[in-house]
Design an enzyme around this catalytic site. Sequence first.
Site, PDB file in Angstrom:
ATOM      1  N   HIS A 111       0.845  -1.208   0.000  1.00  0.00           N
ATOM      2  CA  HIS A 111       0.000   0.000   0.000  1.00  0.00           C
ATOM      3  C   HIS A 111       0.879   1.257   0.000  1.00  0.00           C
ATOM      4  O   HIS A 111       0.603   2.227  -0.703  1.00  0.00           O
ATOM      5  CB  HIS A 111      -0.878   0.031   1.260  1.00  0.00           C
ATOM      6  N   LYS A 129      -0.519  -6.291  -8.037  1.00  0.00           N
ATOM      7  CA  LYS A 129      -0.805  -7.486  -7.228  1.00  0.00           C
ATOM      8  C   LYS A 129      -2.214  -8.025  -7.528  1.00  0.00           C
ATOM      9  O   LYS A 129      -2.419  -9.229  -7.600  1.00  0.00           O
ATOM     10  CB  LYS A 129      -0.655  -7.096  -5.753  1.00  0.00           C
TER      11      LYS A 129
HETATM   12  P1  AMP Z   1      -6.388  -3.854  -0.557  1.00  0.00           P
HETATM   13  O1  AMP Z   1      -6.255  -3.083   0.714  1.00  0.00           O
HETATM   14  O2  AMP Z   1      -5.894  -5.267  -0.469  1.00  0.00           O
HETATM   15  O3  AMP Z   1      -7.761  -3.714  -1.191  1.00  0.00           O
HETATM   16  O4  AMP Z   1      -5.391  -3.163  -1.588  1.00  0.00           O
HETATM   17  C1  AMP Z   1      -5.444  -1.790  -1.857  1.00  0.00           C
HETATM   18  C2  AMP Z   1      -4.545  -1.497  -3.022  1.00  0.00           C
HETATM   19  O5  AMP Z   1      -3.216  -1.879  -2.718  1.00  0.00           O
HETATM   20  C3  AMP Z   1      -4.957  -2.271  -4.296  1.00  0.00           C
HETATM   21  O6  AMP Z   1      -4.783  -1.425  -5.423  1.00  0.00           O
HETATM   22  C4  AMP Z   1      -3.960  -3.398  -4.303  1.00  0.00           C
HETATM   23  O7  AMP Z   1      -3.713  -3.921  -5.594  1.00  0.00           O
HETATM   24  C5  AMP Z   1      -2.717  -2.717  -3.744  1.00  0.00           C
HETATM   25  N1  AMP Z   1      -1.792  -3.717  -3.200  1.00  0.00           N
HETATM   26  C6  AMP Z   1      -2.071  -4.732  -2.341  1.00  0.00           C
HETATM   27  N2  AMP Z   1      -0.971  -5.484  -2.123  1.00  0.00           N
HETATM   28  C7  AMP Z   1       0.022  -4.950  -2.859  1.00  0.00           C
HETATM   29  C8  AMP Z   1       1.401  -5.271  -3.072  1.00  0.00           C
HETATM   30  N3  AMP Z   1       1.981  -6.312  -2.474  1.00  0.00           N
HETATM   31  N4  AMP Z   1       2.123  -4.488  -3.902  1.00  0.00           N
HETATM   32  C9  AMP Z   1       1.547  -3.434  -4.530  1.00  0.00           C
HETATM   33  N5  AMP Z   1       0.269  -3.062  -4.372  1.00  0.00           N
HETATM   34  C10 AMP Z   1      -0.497  -3.809  -3.552  1.00  0.00           C
END
Ligand code: AMP
Length: 285
Positions: free
Chosen positions: A37, A149
């Site tokens: 994030h 991701k």
């Molecule tokens: P989430 O909180 O899992 O819904 O993720 C929020 C954002 O962070 C989304 O755009 C995800 O794709 C991104 N994200 C989650 N994990 C990663 C990671 N390991 N590397 C890069 N971006 C990520």
Amino acid sequence: MRTFQQIGPLRTYLRGIRQEGKTIGFVPTMGALHAGHMSLVKRAEQDCDIVVMSIFVNPTQFGPNEDYNSYPRVLQQDLQLASNSGVDAVYTPSTEDMYPAGFQTLITPGPLAAYLEGEHRPGHFSGVCTIVAKLLNIVQPDRAFFGQKDYQQARIIEQMVHDLNFGYEVVVAPTVRAEDGLALSSRNAYLTEEQRAAACAISLGLNDALRAYTAGECSAKALREIVECRCRNEALVSLEYCSIVNSLTLEPVEEVCSVSAVILIAAKVGKTRLIDNILLPSRTS
Ligand code: AMP
């Protein structure tokens, strides 16, 4: 750092920012923040004058037997991390504000959402598109930042933003990984030490396949077998799907060389469902 729970004060704050001629970068999240994030925050800081993050565990993207109730919620820790990382404003709406009584409009994504995650998690991408559309309408950023991701999610959002003329730029940033290769995810917190070690088979398999592709292997079947073999050798990892698809259309490909493709994988490690992917750039471009 400013924090907002209500739409009205957030809109007033953002109107002021726009009147100052500043650009707004937006990073939507479900919280339990990690370095993945924060890489989106860093990218948003580079590209925009101010960074707005949302933290909201969105119920409409979880299936009835999924982990909505147990999803990690660590708001105070998240706010501290966001503040330390230079986020200017965090929006933490309540479920009642996002989905008030009488709410009835959902976005239905097209064929990009038909396979893979869409097949295994019916309704998931409709929930994702609906919440992302709502948040984009509230924040009205210049650019919104998403992680590779969640590859299929990023493609579907790019398509929605294009189809519905949102006019915001979508930026997709690379996956951040732990030292051993495991893609960072809020769900990694569910893993025991043993499961955490076993989960590496996913990224190891993807890297094996990339290496074979770079060395000349073009057959999607052969590349899939390489990934599947790694996962089969790890008793704690149970593969849900491993697909090699066109990186734009997400349609399955048989031969990889002439198109840009991506390997997408979902696997369960114990009860924890993890996804990951790796790009196989076209050799002809
Ligand atoms: P989430 O909180 O899992 O819904 O993720 C929020 C954002 O962070 C989304 O755009 C995800 O794709 C991104 N994200 C989650 N994990 C990663 C990671 N390991 N590397 C890069 N971006 C990520």
